[in-house]
Design a protein around this motif. Sequence first.
Motif, mmCIF file in Angstrom:
data_model
loop_
_atom_site.group_PDB
_atom_site.id
_atom_site.type_symbol
_atom_site.label_atom_id
_atom_site.label_comp_id
_atom_site.label_asym_id
_atom_site.label_seq_id
_atom_site.Cartn_x
_atom_site.Cartn_y
_atom_site.Cartn_z
ATOM 1 N N ASP A 205 -60.770 20.512 25.088
ATOM 2 C CA ASP A 205 -61.289 22.057 24.944
ATOM 3 C C ASP A 205 -60.137 22.756 24.439
ATOM 4 O O ASP A 205 -60.214 23.882 23.366
ATOM 5 C CB ASP A 205 -61.893 22.365 26.161
ATOM 6 C CG ASP A 205 -63.303 21.735 26.386
ATOM 7 O OD1 ASP A 205 -63.989 21.059 25.369
ATOM 8 O OD2 ASP A 205 -63.596 21.946 27.578
ATOM 9 N N SER B 30 -60.619 15.916 28.930
ATOM 10 C CA SER B 30 -61.730 16.869 28.357
ATOM 11 C C SER B 30 -61.413 18.244 28.321
ATOM 12 O O SER B 30 -61.591 19.061 27.594
ATOM 13 C CB SER B 30 -63.246 16.700 29.291
ATOM 14 O OG SER B 30 -62.961 17.167 30.457
ATOM 15 N N GLU C 173 -60.234 11.513 33.161
ATOM 16 C CA GLU C 173 -61.499 11.936 32.308
ATOM 17 C C GLU C 173 -61.748 13.712 32.268
ATOM 18 O O GLU C 173 -61.731 14.117 31.184
ATOM 19 C CB GLU C 173 -62.751 11.380 32.484
ATOM 20 C CG GLU C 173 -63.733 11.486 31.597
ATOM 21 C CD GLU C 173 -63.440 10.836 30.232
ATOM 22 O OE1 GLU C 173 -63.967 11.435 29.170
ATOM 23 O OE2 GLU C 173 -62.845 9.851 30.114
#
Length: 165
Positions: free
Chosen positions: A57, A53, A49
């Motif tokens: 980004d 993420s 996870e």
Amino acid sequence: MIDLGISKLALIGAVALIVIGPEKLPRVARTVGTLLGKAQRYVADVKAEVNRSMELDELKKMKESMETAARDVESSVSTGASDFEKSWSEATTGLNGSAMSSGSDLSALGDGSFPTYKHPKKNWRTKQTAMPHWYKARTGVRTRAQSGAARVARFRPRSTSVSPR
């Protein structure tokens, strides 16, 4: 991290055998193993996870940089196009009157009138396919394609089998 060697694991196993007992030790070992497996899967999910993420980004930053680059290119093209239009209009200011009066076709286009649309002649294939099927059958026009072997088999005379007596 904790440094667990073979000697330390053997010591922990001996203490567990004495404290827990030989009857309950296999069940406790299975429970500890399943709990450790669940903990490892949970840690792996959390890592995945976090990686997703971070990639998201990075993708957002890349998208923003591409959008700014596209805006820069668009603005440079629009300024270049306006510069080209200015230079084109300056270069063709003296040519408008002399070029249009030299040719008869160009003078017609200079008036704002365009040549009219002329419909082509009818296509004989379109006319032939518009015939009704009953008329084609009556006049003998083939409506279905048939291979040579099928045509030979269709029109071959039937052999009458005469048995000799």
